[in-house]
Each structure stands twice: as structure tokens, then as C-alpha cells.
Design a protein around this motif. Structure first.
Motif, PDB file in Angstrom:
ATOM      1  N   SER A  78       0.844  -1.209   0.000  1.00  0.00           N
ATOM      2  CA  SER A  78       0.000   0.000   0.000  1.00  0.00           C
ATOM      3  C   SER A  78       0.873   1.252   0.000  1.00  0.00           C
ATOM      4  CB  SER A  78      -0.917   0.004   1.222  1.00  0.00           C
ATOM      5  OG  SER A  78      -1.830  -1.070   1.188  1.00  0.00           O
ATOM      6  N   LEU A  79       1.916   1.248   0.811  1.00  0.00           N
ATOM      7  CA  LEU A  79       2.807   2.402   0.889  1.00  0.00           C
ATOM      8  C   LEU A  79       3.543   2.621  -0.427  1.00  0.00           C
ATOM      9  CD1 LEU A  79       4.202   1.764   4.469  1.00  0.00           C
ATOM     10  CD2 LEU A  79       2.763   3.688   3.797  1.00  0.00           C
ATOM     11  N   GLU A  80       4.009   1.556  -1.059  1.00  0.00           N
ATOM     12  CA  GLU A  80       4.706   1.690  -2.336  1.00  0.00           C
ATOM     13  C   GLU A  80       3.766   2.233  -3.409  1.00  0.00           C
ATOM     14  OE1 GLU A  80       7.877   1.365  -3.317  1.00  0.00           O
ATOM     15  OE2 GLU A  80       8.446   1.093  -1.222  1.00  0.00           O
ATOM     16  N   THR A  81       2.525   1.752  -3.401  1.00  0.00           N
ATOM     17  CA  THR A  81       1.534   2.263  -4.352  1.00  0.00           C
ATOM     18  C   THR A  81       1.317   3.756  -4.149  1.00  0.00           C
ATOM     19  OG1 THR A  81       0.408   0.121  -4.423  1.00  0.00           O
ATOM     20  CG2 THR A  81      -0.854   2.029  -5.170  1.00  0.00           C
ATOM     21  N   PHE A  82       1.444   4.188  -2.911  1.00  0.00           N
ATOM     22  CA  PHE A  82       1.254   5.592  -2.559  1.00  0.00           C
ATOM     23  C   PHE A  82       2.543   6.393  -2.739  1.00  0.00           C
ATOM     24  CE2 PHE A  82      -0.322   8.786   0.778  1.00  0.00           C
ATOM     25  CZ  PHE A  82      -1.238   9.343  -0.089  1.00  0.00           C
ATOM     26  N   ASN A  83       3.563   5.750  -3.299  1.00  0.00           N
ATOM     27  CA  ASN A  83       4.851   6.399  -3.577  1.00  0.00           C
ATOM     28  C   ASN A  83       5.551   6.842  -2.297  1.00  0.00           C
ATOM     29  OD1 ASN A  83       6.877   7.183  -5.313  1.00  0.00           O
ATOM     30  ND2 ASN A  83       6.002   9.187  -5.761  1.00  0.00           N
ATOM     31  N   VAL A  84       5.408   6.025  -1.254  1.00  0.00           N
ATOM     32  CA  VAL A  84       6.057   6.297   0.030  1.00  0.00           C
ATOM     33  C   VAL A  84       7.082   5.202   0.277  1.00  0.00           C
ATOM     34  CG1 VAL A  84       5.731   6.459   2.530  1.00  0.00           C
ATOM     35  CG2 VAL A  84       4.050   7.466   0.985  1.00  0.00           C
ATOM     36  N   HIS A  85       8.321   5.608   0.505  1.00  0.00           N
ATOM     37  CA  HIS A  85       9.414   4.655   0.642  1.00  0.00           C
ATOM     38  C   HIS A  85      10.067   4.817   2.012  1.00  0.00           C
ATOM     39  CE1 HIS A  85       8.836   4.337  -3.666  1.00  0.00           C
ATOM     40  NE2 HIS A  85       9.056   5.634  -3.772  1.00  0.00           N
ATOM     41  N   PHE A  86      10.181   3.720   2.740  1.00  0.00           N
ATOM     42  CA  PHE A  86      10.865   3.733   4.034  1.00  0.00           C
ATOM     43  C   PHE A  86      12.253   3.127   3.889  1.00  0.00           C
ATOM     44  CE2 PHE A  86       6.557   4.272   5.583  1.00  0.00           C
ATOM     45  CZ  PHE A  86       6.732   5.135   6.645  1.00  0.00           C
ATOM     46  N   ASP A  87      13.217   3.767   4.533  1.00  0.00           N
ATOM     47  CA  ASP A  87      14.576   3.224   4.539  1.00  0.00           C
ATOM     48  C   ASP A  87      14.690   2.048   5.498  1.00  0.00           C
ATOM     49  OD1 ASP A  87      15.661   5.266   2.778  1.00  0.00           O
ATOM     50  OD2 ASP A  87      15.429   6.647   4.467  1.00  0.00           O
ATOM     51  N   VAL A  88      13.924   2.103   6.593  1.00  0.00           N
ATOM     52  CA  VAL A  88      14.038   1.092   7.644  1.00  0.00           C
ATOM     53  C   VAL A  88      12.654   0.693   8.129  1.00  0.00           C
ATOM     54  CG1 VAL A  88      14.870   0.596   9.981  1.00  0.00           C
ATOM     55  CG2 VAL A  88      16.287   1.946   8.421  1.00  0.00           C
ATOM     56  N   PHE A  89      12.425  -0.613   8.239  1.00  0.00           N
ATOM     57  CA  PHE A  89      11.278  -1.145   8.969  1.00  0.00           C
ATOM     58  C   PHE A  89      11.848  -1.787  10.229  1.00  0.00           C
ATOM     59  CE2 PHE A  89       9.330  -0.676   4.871  1.00  0.00           C
ATOM     60  CZ  PHE A  89       7.990  -0.426   5.140  1.00  0.00           C
ATOM     61  N   PHE A  90      11.574  -1.167  11.382  1.00  0.00           N
ATOM     62  CA  PHE A  90      12.182  -1.592  12.646  1.00  0.00           C
ATOM     63  C   PHE A  90      11.169  -2.405  13.436  1.00  0.00           C
ATOM     64  CE2 PHE A  90      13.615  -1.487  16.948  1.00  0.00           C
ATOM     65  CZ  PHE A  90      14.993  -1.339  16.911  1.00  0.00           C
ATOM     66  N   SER A  91      11.510  -3.653  13.747  1.00  0.00           N
ATOM     67  CA  SER A  91      10.612  -4.550  14.476  1.00  0.00           C
ATOM     68  C   SER A  91      10.750  -4.374  15.976  1.00  0.00           C
ATOM     69  CB  SER A  91      10.914  -5.999  14.088  1.00  0.00           C
ATOM     70  OG  SER A  91      10.262  -6.893  14.957  1.00  0.00           O
ATOM     71  N   GLU A  92       9.623  -4.150  16.642  1.00  0.00           N
ATOM     72  CA  GLU A  92       9.634  -4.042  18.104  1.00  0.00           C
ATOM     73  C   GLU A  92      10.146  -5.327  18.743  1.00  0.00           C
ATOM     74  OE1 GLU A  92       6.571  -3.492  21.896  1.00  0.00           O
ATOM     75  OE2 GLU A  92       5.803  -3.291  19.853  1.00  0.00           O
ATOM     76  N   ARG A  93       9.904  -6.461  18.097  1.00  0.00           N
ATOM     77  CA  ARG A  93      10.318  -7.750  18.665  1.00  0.00           C
ATOM     78  C   ARG A  93      11.819  -7.802  18.936  1.00  0.00           C
ATOM     79  NH1 ARG A  93       7.062 -12.356  15.170  1.00  0.00           N
ATOM     80  NH2 ARG A  93       4.954 -11.812  15.867  1.00  0.00           N
ATOM     81  N   THR A  94      12.581  -7.125  18.092  1.00  0.00           N
ATOM     82  CA  THR A  94      14.036  -7.171  18.275  1.00  0.00           C
ATOM     83  C   THR A  94      14.456  -6.551  19.604  1.00  0.00           C
ATOM     84  OG1 THR A  94      14.353  -5.060  17.106  1.00  0.00           O
ATOM     85  CG2 THR A  94      14.395  -7.074  15.781  1.00  0.00           C
ATOM     86  N   LEU A  95      13.600  -5.684  20.148  1.00  0.00           N
ATOM     87  CA  LEU A  95      13.924  -5.058  21.437  1.00  0.00           C
ATOM     88  C   LEU A  95      13.731  -6.036  22.590  1.00  0.00           C
ATOM     89  CD1 LEU A  95      12.122  -1.628  20.898  1.00  0.00           C
ATOM     90  CD2 LEU A  95      14.573  -2.114  20.620  1.00  0.00           C
ATOM     91  N   HIS A  96      12.883  -7.049  22.372  1.00  0.00           N
ATOM     92  CA  HIS A  96      12.581  -8.022  23.433  1.00  0.00           C
ATOM     93  C   HIS A  96      13.475  -9.250  23.371  1.00  0.00           C
ATOM     94  CE1 HIS A  96       8.707  -6.111  24.697  1.00  0.00           C
ATOM     95  NE2 HIS A  96       8.714  -5.687  23.431  1.00  0.00           N
ATOM     96  N   GLU A  97      14.147  -9.450  22.244  1.00  0.00           N
ATOM     97  CA  GLU A  97      14.961 -10.658  22.073  1.00  0.00           C
ATOM     98  C   GLU A  97      16.189 -10.624  22.982  1.00  0.00           C
ATOM     99  OE1 GLU A  97      15.825 -10.535  17.945  1.00  0.00           O
ATOM    100  OE2 GLU A  97      13.818 -11.179  17.313  1.00  0.00           O
ATOM    101  N   LYS A  98      16.475 -11.774  23.594  1.00  0.00           N
ATOM    102  CA  LYS A  98      17.636 -11.889  24.478  1.00  0.00           C
ATOM    103  C   LYS A  98      18.903 -12.058  23.650  1.00  0.00           C
ATOM    104  CE  LYS A  98      15.211 -11.923  28.340  1.00  0.00           C
ATOM    105  NZ  LYS A  98      15.322 -10.860  29.366  1.00  0.00           N
ATOM    106  N   GLY A  99      19.928 -11.309  24.004  1.00  0.00           N
ATOM    107  CA  GLY A  99      21.199 -11.417  23.310  1.00  0.00           C
ATOM    108  C   GLY A  99      22.058 -12.532  23.862  1.00  0.00           C
ATOM    109  N   ALA A 100      23.306 -12.574  23.420  1.00  0.00           N
ATOM    110  CA  ALA A 100      24.228 -13.639  23.822  1.00  0.00           C
ATOM    111  C   ALA A 100      24.440 -13.667  25.335  1.00  0.00           C
ATOM    112  CB  ALA A 100      25.563 -13.464  23.100  1.00  0.00           C
ATOM    113  N   GLU A 101      24.353 -12.482  25.962  1.00  0.00           N
ATOM    114  CA  GLU A 101      24.577 -12.412  27.407  1.00  0.00           C
ATOM    115  C   GLU A 101      23.280 -12.530  28.202  1.00  0.00           C
ATOM    116  OE1 GLU A 101      26.704  -8.848  28.174  1.00  0.00           O
ATOM    117  OE2 GLU A 101      28.459  -9.417  26.990  1.00  0.00           O
ATOM    118  N   GLY A 102      22.196 -12.864  27.501  1.00  0.00           N
ATOM    119  CA  GLY A 102      20.921 -13.091  28.180  1.00  0.00           C
ATOM    120  C   GLY A 102      20.126 -11.846  28.465  1.00  0.00           C
ATOM    121  N   ALA A 103      20.564 -10.704  27.948  1.00  0.00           N
ATOM    122  CA  ALA A 103      19.857  -9.443  28.183  1.00  0.00           C
ATOM    123  C   ALA A 103      19.271  -8.933  26.871  1.00  0.00           C
ATOM    124  CB  ALA A 103      20.798  -8.403  28.774  1.00  0.00           C
ATOM    125  N   SER A 104      18.090  -8.374  26.945  1.00  0.00           N
ATOM    126  CA  SER A 104      17.446  -7.793  25.765  1.00  0.00           C
ATOM    127  C   SER A 104      17.843  -6.324  25.647  1.00  0.00           C
ATOM    128  CB  SER A 104      15.927  -7.905  25.875  1.00  0.00           C
ATOM    129  OG  SER A 104      15.449  -7.067  26.920  1.00  0.00           O
TER     130      SER A 104
END
Length: 555
Positions: free
Chosen positions: A243-269
């Protein structure tokens, strides 16, 4: 001669005047300190400045006498035809035809780069807008923010900003489980669960899920919900992007909220780390078993909970904090948020969050709140049932008319669109009026080729008709309009400028011929006017592009 070169000329003659009057004081002025305006009455010249009135007290001079000294000195500068003093000390400057007309070639030579400027160079900006939950189609409110946000991004980039346009995907939390349960219920042929999402689009997503996973209903209950949620989410997000592309709107980044909750290698998000960083700065405290951020220290109306006493799950504010810090970590000093009319409460908390993160809430974060938009006669979506969809609006009104109209008004003004007017091919339809002016410049150029007129000759002194002076004056303003629109985050200034320019071009077209009449010979004035015609087309094209609107060559 443009405003910058005119300012340099004025400063060159002003310096000896100032030194003579006040040798002990250094003015230390730059070209940016000299403001020029276009006189409303063209009889008053091409440019006017009040610099004499601004400096008179510092130089111990009568404003009008100082203005006359400056005017006398400016009169001998090449490219300036005359200088007059008006009122209490305004300086009205008229350029000679050759100096003014030279702009036409400058614009054509610059092409798509004309209008670009460096007023935002050095600014690293993260611009977030739309950011709708991926639980349904984009609606009319998102449509306005998509048009405005993308246009703001374009004018900021055109002014030299290092900018990323970003869509924050709210793909974590309870709403995603409700969404998955709604898709699963539709796949099973069951009613929408309480608090779930109704509408034909959910049934369509369920059909897609079953097509991808024919074994869905053979899985255990938890697996069914997970599959329905994930496949439905992926499909809905893809539809949003389409829909956005049809409207000629382009985003450089789609940032997922889930990545903020994911635990890293040290067990911390990322959220864990964000809270720890805020705590290190002394802004986190516990009270009643809950964990809080002391945002009242930065102007918020109350402190914000990041984890409640009865839960190990972080609040939305905690995710907001981690997301804000991620923008800084990615190198974006300035953050701009475009939020809907129902998000007024976010302004203070986001600014307070910036302060708690160690940023300057007055400089490093900007929150723009938009007002509601309505469309006369618009019907609710057949798929969603309770909203007016972006896709339906695009199909009905068209991308160009919709984008232009939504960008034509300040974000903070309520807006009601008239689709019948926007579909009309008449001069009272602003987008048609501007696009038609561009198409006319292309048609004039085509006819010029057929008549043997080309741009092999350029005699700018021949552009001396009053309509040519007015048109050149407007063309000269374009870079300043772009810079001002970027500074204020107001792309509607581009639209209003284009309408004025289109009007001036149509009047010029009615008065000055690019092709000779009948058997008249081709003369230098015809080729020179072709330069002006093509320069106008280029500026119309550049301006429409900043609004994400096409520049048709035929209409």
C-alpha cells in the motif's frame, strides 16, 4: 543574480559604510543575516530588504539616511539596474534584465539539483511516521501521515540532511496474540473472539494461512495460534508495504519491536540494557515493587512505570525507551516523531525520555501531532468494515491527487477533502492546475522543435516583459522555499509555491510566444524564451517530486 550573490554585494558596500560610521565596532555579518523579500507590488522592484533599519541603531544613523547610503553604493554594482529607498528605510532593488534572465540557464543546467540546498547539512535525523500496528490495513489517518512524512523526508534530504525514514512495527504484545486468535478463529470458521479483529480482511488472511499450512488444524492449540499469528502477520505487513509503495512512500528502515525483546548472547534484551543505562544515570527507582523512570525530572506530568509489581513483563514505555536509545546508538542525533491526533499525551513523555537518556529535549527530539482528515462521501472499507482504507482512497481519488492534497495543508489543521473536486480536470483543482502547467511546458518545447526553435541562443537581456520578470522572480525563490519548508517541517509551502508558479507561467504563456507567428523568422528571443519555458518546467518537476507527485508530460 540570486539572493545569495545579492547579499554578498550588499555586504561588500555596507562594510566601508559601517567602518566609516563606527570604526570601533565590527558588524561581523554573513550573507544569511541579510534578508530579502519579493515586493508584493512589482513596481517596487525585484527585491527588498530592511537591513538599514536593523543596523541603524548600532551604527548611530538615521535608518532612511543609512538606506540611502547603501542604495547609492549598490547602484553601481553590475547586474543591478536601480535602487530606491522607500518608507522609513526599505531598500528596493531592481535587477537588469540580463542579470535576472541568466537564472533560466542556471536552472536548466542544474536540472533536478535546482532547489537543493545545504541548510540541513550536518543534521543526522531519524524520521518515524505511520508505524501502524500490523494487525490490519492502513486507514485514512495513516494516509495523511504517509503523505506528510514522506514529503518532509524529501525536503529535508533536499536540504542536505542525513536522514533515515523509519517505520516502527508494533509486532509485540497482546494485540498480536489477539490478531493471531482472530485469524485462527476465521480459519476454523468460528466467530471472532472477544476483543479480536473482525472484517473480511481477517478471513482473507486466514485463507492465506491455510494455503501456506494445510495442516494448520492438525497442530496442537499453541502451535495453531503461533502459525496463524506469524503467517497472518507476515502477510499483513507485506500488504502494508505494498500500500505504501503504491502511494509512492518509501521507508529506509522497517524496525521490528520484537528485536527489542529478544535476548542477546549475554541473556539481556535491548530493553534490559536500556533500563540499565537509564539507571546508571540515576533516573530509575523502585516503588511498591514496581520499577519506574523518574521522567518528572524532565517535564513529564508523572513518572513512568517500566515494569509493574505484579509482572515480569516490561511496559510499552520500556520498549519506547529502548527504541529511542537504539536511534541514538545508530547515530541519529535528532529524532522526529509524527503522531496522530490521539497521541497528544506522548509529547511530554517522549521529551522526558530524551532528557533521561542524556539528550536535550528541546533540540534532539521533535514530536509533530497531526489533526484528523475526512473525505466527503467516503465509505467504510468492505474488507475491514470499520475504517476507510488507504487502498480504497487511492483507487477512488488517485495517488497524485491524494498525496498533493494531503501535503497541501499544515499537519495541525483539520482537513476535509472533496474527492469530486480532486477528480475534476479544471483549474479549481490545485493538483491538476500545477500538473497541467508542467505538461504545457513540455508541449511548448515539443512545438518549439517543430518550429525550428532550440536553445542554441541565449540572450537573457531579452527577457524584459513584465510577465517574464515576475516568472523569473518566482523561479529564483524556489531554493529558499525548499529550505524554509525543511526548517519548519512544512511541505505545504512547496505546494502553495507551485500553485503560484503555475499561475505566473500561464500568464507568461498568454503574453509571450516561444514560437514565431506564421512566417515570421526565428529570432534570439524565441530561443531565449525556450530556456525560460524549460526552466519553469524543471522547477515544477522538482517541486512535484518533493511532494511525491508525478509531473505528467501530457494531460
Amino acid at each position: 543574480m540570486n539572493p545569495d550573490s545579492l547579499a554578498a554585494a550588499l555586504l561588500a558596500v555596507l562594510s566601508p559604510i559601517a567602518e566609516r560610521r563606527r570604526p570601533e565596532e565590527s558588524l561581523d555579518l554573513a550573507a544569511a543575516d541579510v534578508v530579502f523579500e519579493r515586493p508584493k507590488n512589482r513596481d517596487h522592484g525585484d527585491w527588498a530588504t530592511n537591513i538599514a533599519m536593523k543596523l541603524a541603531k548600532r551604527l548611530g544613523a538615521n535608518p532612511r539616511e543609512l538606506a540611502q547610503e547603501i542604495a547609492d553604493a549598490l547602484g553601481s554594482v553590475d547586474g543591478i539596474a536601480s535602487v530606491e529607498v522607500a518608507g522609513p528605510g526599505f531598500i528596493n532593488i531592481r535587477l537588469d534584465a540580463a542579470a535576472a534572465g541568466a537564472l533560466a540557464k542556471t536552472i536548466v543546467d542544474a536540472g533536478a539539483a535546482y532547489g537543493r540546498n545545504e541548510t540541513q547539512v550536518g543534521n543526522t535525523i531519524n524520521l518515524e511516521f505511520v508505524s501502524a500496528n500490523p494487525t490490519g490495513p492502513l486507514h485514512i489517518g495513516h494516509t495523511r501521515w504517509a503523505a506528510l512524512g514522506d514529503s518532509i523526508a524529501r525536503v529535508l534530504k533536499a536540504s542536505g540532511a542525513d536522514l533515515v525514514s523509519e517505520y516502527y512495527i508494533n509486532d509485540a504484545g497482546a494485540q498480536m496474540d489477539k490478531f493471531g486468535a482472530s485469524v485462527l478463529a476465521a480459519a476454523k470458521g468460528e466467530p471472532t473472539p472477544e476483543g479480536g479483529y473482525p472484517g473480511q480482511y481477517i478471513a482473507d488472511l486466514a485463507a492465506h494461512v491455510l494455503e501456506q499450512r494445510p495442516d494448520l488444524l492438525e497442530l496442537d492449540d499453541d502451535a495453531q495460534l503461533a502459525v496463524a499469528r506469524e503467517l497472518g502477520y507476515a502477510r499483513q505487513l507485506e500488504e502494508i508495504k505494498q500500500s505504501l509503495e503504491t502511494f509512492n512512500v518509501h521507508f529506509d528502515v522497517f524496525f521490528s519491536e520484537r528485536t527489542l525483546h529478544e535476548k542477546g548472547a549475554e541473556g539481556a534484551s535491548a530493553i534490559d540494557q536500556a533500563i540499565d543505562r537509564l539507571a546508571e544515570q540515576g533516573h530509575v527507582f523502585e516503588d511498591g515493587g514496581a520499577v519506574w523512570v523518574r521522567t518528572t525530572a524532565f517535564g513529564d506530568d508523572k513518572d513512568r512505570v517500566v515494569r509493574r509489581s505484579d509482572s515480569e513483563i516490561y511496559t510499552y514505555f520500556a520498549a519506547d525507551a529502548a527504541y529511542y536509545l537504539s536511534k541514538s546508538d545508530r547515530g541519529y542525533q535528532h529524532k522526529i516523531y509524527l503522531l496522530g491526533a490521539d497521541h497528544h499525551g506522548y509529547v511530554h513523555r517522549l521529551k522526558a525520555l530524551a532528557g533521561a537518556a542524556g539528550d536535550d529535549p528541546q533540540k534532539d527530539i521533535e514530536v509533530l501531532i497531526g489533526q484528523l482528515v475526512s473525505v466527503n462521501g467516503a465509505r467504510l472499507s468492505k474488507r475491514a468494515g470499520n475504517i476507510i482504507e488507504m487502498d480504497d482512497l487511492i483507487s477512488w481519488i488517485g495517488t497524485d491527487a491524494l498525496r498533493y492534497s494531503l501535503a497541501r495543508y499544515p499537519a495541525d489543521s483539520p482537513l476535509a477533502l472533496d474527492p469530486e473536486q480532486l477528480r475534476r480536470r479544471t483549474n479549481d483543482n490545485p493538483v491538476f492546475y500545477v500538473q497541467y502547467a508542467h505538461a504545457r511546458t513540455v508541449n511548448v518545447a515539443r512545438n518549439a522543435v517543430d518550429a525550428g526553435v532550440d536553445r542554441s541562443t541565449f540572450a537573457p537581456e531579452l527577457l524584459d516583459h513584465e510577465t517574464e520578470s515576475a516568472l523569473l522572480g518566482a523561479l529564483q525563490e524556489f531554493p529558499r522555499v525548499v529550505a524554509f519548508a525543511a526548517e519548519l517541517r512544512e511541505p505545504h509551502r512547496i505546494a502553495r509555491y507551485l500553485e503560484e508558479l503555475a499561475g505566473l507561467y500561464h500568464r507568461w504563456y498568454d503574453s509571450c510566444r516561444v514560437t514565431p507567428k506564421g512566417d515570421e523568422p526565428v529570432e534570439p528571443v524565441h530561443g531565449t524564451r525556450l530556456w525560460l519555458n524549460d526552466a519553469t518546467g524543471q522547477v515544477l518537476r522538482n517541486g512535484l517530486d518533493l511532494l511525491g507527485v508525478s509531473a505528467p508530460e501530457r494531460m
